[in-house]
Design a protein around this motif. Sequence first.
Motif, mmCIF file in Angstrom:
data_model
loop_
_atom_site.group_PDB
_atom_site.id
_atom_site.type_symbol
_atom_site.label_atom_id
_atom_site.label_comp_id
_atom_site.label_asym_id
_atom_site.label_seq_id
_atom_site.Cartn_x
_atom_site.Cartn_y
_atom_site.Cartn_z
ATOM 1 N N PHE A 19 0.830 -1.206 0.000
ATOM 2 C CA PHE A 19 0.000 0.000 0.000
ATOM 3 C C PHE A 19 0.865 1.256 0.000
ATOM 4 O O PHE A 19 0.667 2.169 -0.813
ATOM 5 C CB PHE A 19 -0.910 -0.037 1.229
ATOM 6 N N LEU A 20 1.851 1.286 0.892
ATOM 7 C CA LEU A 20 2.730 2.452 0.962
ATOM 8 C C LEU A 20 3.590 2.594 -0.296
ATOM 9 O O LEU A 20 3.831 3.708 -0.761
ATOM 10 C CB LEU A 20 3.621 2.357 2.194
ATOM 11 N N SER A 21 4.022 1.491 -0.857
ATOM 12 C CA SER A 21 4.838 1.541 -2.072
ATOM 13 C C SER A 21 4.050 2.112 -3.239
ATOM 14 O O SER A 21 4.567 2.943 -3.996
ATOM 15 C CB SER A 21 5.344 0.145 -2.438
ATOM 16 N N VAL A 22 2.816 1.677 -3.390
ATOM 17 C CA VAL A 22 1.984 2.186 -4.484
ATOM 18 C C VAL A 22 1.760 3.682 -4.316
ATOM 19 O O VAL A 22 1.874 4.451 -5.271
ATOM 20 C CB VAL A 22 0.638 1.423 -4.541
ATOM 21 N N HIS A 23 1.453 4.105 -3.107
ATOM 22 C CA HIS A 23 1.188 5.526 -2.895
ATOM 23 C C HIS A 23 2.451 6.368 -3.043
ATOM 24 O O HIS A 23 2.393 7.486 -3.560
ATOM 25 C CB HIS A 23 0.528 5.743 -1.537
ATOM 26 N N ALA A 24 3.582 5.849 -2.620
ATOM 27 C CA ALA A 24 4.838 6.579 -2.795
ATOM 28 C C ALA A 24 5.173 6.717 -4.278
ATOM 29 O O ALA A 24 5.606 7.784 -4.720
ATOM 30 C CB ALA A 24 5.967 5.867 -2.056
ATOM 31 N N CYS A 25 4.963 5.657 -5.045
ATOM 32 C CA CYS A 25 5.244 5.717 -6.489
ATOM 33 C C CYS A 25 4.324 6.705 -7.196
ATOM 34 O O CYS A 25 4.781 7.488 -8.041
ATOM 35 C CB CYS A 25 5.116 4.329 -7.114
ATOM 36 N N THR A 26 3.041 6.687 -6.863
ATOM 37 C CA THR A 26 2.127 7.625 -7.518
ATOM 38 C C THR A 26 2.453 9.057 -7.109
ATOM 39 O O THR A 26 2.370 9.975 -7.930
ATOM 40 C CB THR A 26 0.654 7.308 -7.200
ATOM 41 N N TRP A 27 2.861 9.278 -5.865
ATOM 42 C CA TRP A 27 3.237 10.619 -5.421
ATOM 43 C C TRP A 27 4.459 11.116 -6.189
ATOM 44 O O TRP A 27 4.494 12.265 -6.636
ATOM 45 C CB TRP A 27 3.511 10.599 -3.920
ATOM 46 N N LEU A 28 5.458 10.235 -6.353
ATOM 47 C CA LEU A 28 6.654 10.613 -7.102
ATOM 48 C C LEU A 28 6.332 10.894 -8.570
ATOM 49 O O LEU A 28 6.863 11.840 -9.159
ATOM 50 C CB LEU A 28 7.713 9.511 -6.997
ATOM 51 N N MET A 29 5.443 10.091 -9.151
ATOM 52 C CA MET A 29 5.054 10.318 -10.548
ATOM 53 C C MET A 29 4.321 11.651 -10.696
ATOM 54 O O MET A 29 4.574 12.402 -11.645
ATOM 55 C CB MET A 29 4.181 9.171 -11.051
ATOM 56 N N GLN A 30 3.418 11.954 -9.767
ATOM 57 C CA GLN A 30 2.707 13.226 -9.824
ATOM 58 C C GLN A 30 3.667 14.393 -9.690
ATOM 59 O O GLN A 30 3.538 15.398 -10.381
ATOM 60 C CB GLN A 30 1.663 13.307 -8.702
ATOM 61 N N ARG A 31 4.640 14.256 -8.805
ATOM 62 C CA ARG A 31 5.625 15.316 -8.632
ATOM 63 C C ARG A 31 6.435 15.529 -9.903
ATOM 64 O O ARG A 31 6.707 16.668 -10.288
ATOM 65 C CB ARG A 31 6.573 14.922 -7.504
ATOM 66 N N ALA A 32 6.833 14.451 -10.550
ATOM 67 C CA ALA A 32 7.608 14.551 -11.776
ATOM 68 C C ALA A 32 6.791 15.209 -12.886
ATOM 69 O O ALA A 32 7.298 16.058 -13.623
ATOM 70 C CB ALA A 32 8.084 13.167 -12.210
ATOM 71 N N VAL A 33 5.531 14.835 -12.999
ATOM 72 C CA VAL A 33 4.675 15.406 -14.044
ATOM 73 C C VAL A 33 4.434 16.889 -13.779
ATOM 74 O O VAL A 33 4.504 17.710 -14.687
ATOM 75 C CB VAL A 33 3.345 14.626 -14.142
ATOM 76 N N ARG A 34 4.160 17.237 -12.522
ATOM 77 C CA ARG A 34 3.945 18.650 -12.192
ATOM 78 C C ARG A 34 5.189 19.477 -12.491
ATOM 79 O O ARG A 34 5.092 20.589 -13.012
ATOM 80 C CB ARG A 34 3.586 18.803 -10.720
ATOM 81 N N SER A 35 6.347 18.935 -12.168
ATOM 82 C CA SER A 35 7.597 19.646 -12.434
ATOM 83 C C SER A 35 7.805 19.823 -13.935
ATOM 84 O O SER A 35 8.210 20.880 -14.398
ATOM 85 C CB SER A 35 8.762 18.875 -11.832
ATOM 86 N N SER A 36 7.505 18.786 -14.690
ATOM 87 C CA SER A 36 7.655 18.842 -16.138
ATOM 88 C C SER A 36 6.705 19.875 -16.743
ATOM 89 O O SER A 36 7.101 20.673 -17.592
ATOM 90 C CB SER A 36 7.390 17.466 -16.740
ATOM 91 N N VAL A 37 5.459 19.862 -16.305
ATOM 92 C CA VAL A 37 4.472 20.814 -16.819
ATOM 93 C C VAL A 37 4.863 22.225 -16.426
ATOM 94 O O VAL A 37 4.773 23.151 -17.233
ATOM 95 C CB VAL A 37 3.059 20.459 -16.301
ATOM 96 N N HIS A 38 5.320 22.400 -15.209
ATOM 97 C CA HIS A 38 5.717 23.730 -14.744
ATOM 98 C C HIS A 38 6.871 24.276 -15.581
ATOM 99 O O HIS A 38 6.858 25.439 -15.989
ATOM 100 C CB HIS A 38 6.107 23.681 -13.270
#
Length: 50
Positions: A19-38
């Motif tokens: 559970f924690l691994s899935v949420h950590a991975c999705t959080w990291l992916m969201q951060r990467a996408v937000r940074s890329s879009v920014h």
Amino acid sequence: MKANSWLKRNWMWVVGGAFLSVHACTWLMQRAVRSSVHSEVTQQKDAKAD
């Protein structure tokens, strides 16, 4: 010899870790996408300013 006794004893840790691994991975992916879009938006604003 019990083959799956470890899993039976520690199934809660396995589920919690997954559970924690899935949420950590999705959080990291969201951060990467937000940074890329920014950075892309910043580049577009800089191109318009020129």
